[in-house]
Design an enzyme around this catalytic site. Structure first.
Site, mmCIF file in Angstrom:
data_model
loop_
_atom_site.group_PDB
_atom_site.id
_atom_site.type_symbol
_atom_site.label_atom_id
_atom_site.label_comp_id
_atom_site.label_asym_id
_atom_site.label_seq_id
_atom_site.Cartn_x
_atom_site.Cartn_y
_atom_site.Cartn_z
ATOM 1 N N CYS A 119 0.887 -1.178 0.000
ATOM 2 C CA CYS A 119 0.000 0.000 0.000
ATOM 3 C C CYS A 119 0.915 1.215 0.000
ATOM 4 C CB CYS A 119 -0.920 0.000 1.217
ATOM 5 S SG CYS A 119 -1.946 1.493 1.344
ATOM 6 N N HIS A 171 -1.845 -4.573 -10.829
ATOM 7 C CA HIS A 171 -2.637 -3.456 -11.346
ATOM 8 C C HIS A 171 -2.915 -3.660 -12.824
ATOM 9 C CE1 HIS A 171 -2.444 -0.563 -7.954
ATOM 10 N NE2 HIS A 171 -1.359 -1.259 -7.664
ATOM 11 N N GLU A 192 -9.779 -0.125 -6.056
ATOM 12 C CA GLU A 192 -8.782 -0.911 -5.342
ATOM 13 C C GLU A 192 -9.315 -2.296 -4.997
ATOM 14 O OE1 GLU A 192 -6.144 0.517 -2.349
ATOM 15 O OE2 GLU A 192 -6.794 2.589 -2.642
ATOM 16 N N CYS A 202 -4.741 6.091 -4.636
ATOM 17 C CA CYS A 202 -4.069 4.798 -4.524
ATOM 18 C C CYS A 202 -2.622 5.006 -4.945
ATOM 19 C CB CYS A 202 -4.751 3.754 -5.407
ATOM 20 S SG CYS A 202 -3.912 2.143 -5.408
ATOM 21 N N GLY A 225 -1.316 2.403 -7.300
ATOM 22 C CA GLY A 225 -2.028 2.626 -8.549
ATOM 23 C C GLY A 225 -1.440 3.777 -9.342
#
Length: 269
Positions: free
Chosen positions: A68, A156, A205, A214, A217
């Site tokens: 994260c 992703h 997410e 994100c 991301g």
């Protein structure tokens, strides 16, 4: 045990200091904490002999995940302020990351090298990761197709679109999140190229849904865009909750993510 409620560019976290005592919540407990604290992720800071700390991460749906980005920046800020140093090392299930002080109170995390090998992302079958065979809409005329895929410690899929606000992301996101091509699920990015140094991004997410930001991301979108020569290797990412600067360095291929963090509250439990 001290608890912090923080956000990074709007991405919200509940962070527990578990360096002195255990913290082993069940998936139900994670969901309860996330709902009560309105957090996209729940995290615990744990002792680690080889790093400043170990960071354990759960999505709001209850499952433990390996990365994260914005959460790592938030924890880096806490550890930097606590120690007074300019650099900390944070181990996650995915990697050992560096957190650094940046100008104007911002925090940088070195996210390491992006993972582009299909079997490591992972995909369920071999494909060109610059545009995999995923389509939304009629088979002969899909309105979304061929996302680029990459892992930043978590998978992703990035669609490049003309107008990111033209898509019903809460309806589309779940269709991609657990598509059979992604055996571990995937985060889903919708990236609009503004110019060669600016990307507008929204992310569905994995395990959290549509969030205000994100970090991984943003890193993934920049890597995929630069690899396709849509942008430079350094760009500003504009997310619903704020802005991040992503720099995919040529020198070592590492991706640096820089942005704001905010401490909303702290309390003891």
């Amino acid at each position: 045990m001290q608890v912090w409620k923080m956000n990074g560019a709007g991405n919200a976290f509940a962070i527990f200091d578990a360096r002195q005592q255990g913290f082993a919540p069940s998936p139900d407990k994670i969901r309860e904490i996330a709902a009560e604290m309105k957090a996209d992720q729940v995290m615990s800071i744990e002792a680690d002999e080889g790093a400043t700390a170990f960071l354990r991460i759960w999505n709001s749906s209850g499952e433990e995940v390996g990365a994260c980005g914005n959460g790592t920046r938030a924890v880096a800020h806490l550890l930097l302020e606590e120690s007074g140093v300019d650099e900390v090392r944070i181990r996650t299930a995915a990697d050992l990351l560096r957190g650094l002080r940046a100008d104007n109170g911002l925090v940088t995390v070195d996210m390491g090298r992006p993972i582009m090998e299909w079997e490591r992302i992972p995909l369920s079958e071999k494909m060109d990761v610059r545009g995999v065979d995923v389509r939304i809409g009629p088979m002969d005329k899909p309105y979304l197709a061929k996302p680029a895929v990459v892992s930043m410690g978590n998978p992703h899929a990035v669609f490049f679109v003309e107008d990111v606000d033209a898509y019903d992301i809460p309806a589309i996101g779940p269709l991609i999140e657990w598509h059979p091509l992604f055996p571990e699920g995937t985060n889903v990015g919708f990236a609009q190229i503004i110019d060669r140094e600016t990307i507008r991004l929204r992310v569905w997410e994995r395990g959290a849904g549509l969030t205000k930001a994100c970090g991984t991301g943003a890193c993934a979108a920049l890597v995929c865009a630069a690899r396709a020569n849509k942008t430079e290797r350094r760009a500003k990412l504009i997310l619903d909750g704020g802005e991040l600067i992503i720099d995919w360095q040529r020198s070592d291929d590492h991706v640096l993510m820089t942005g704001p963090v905010e401490l909303e509250m702290t309390f003891d439990v």
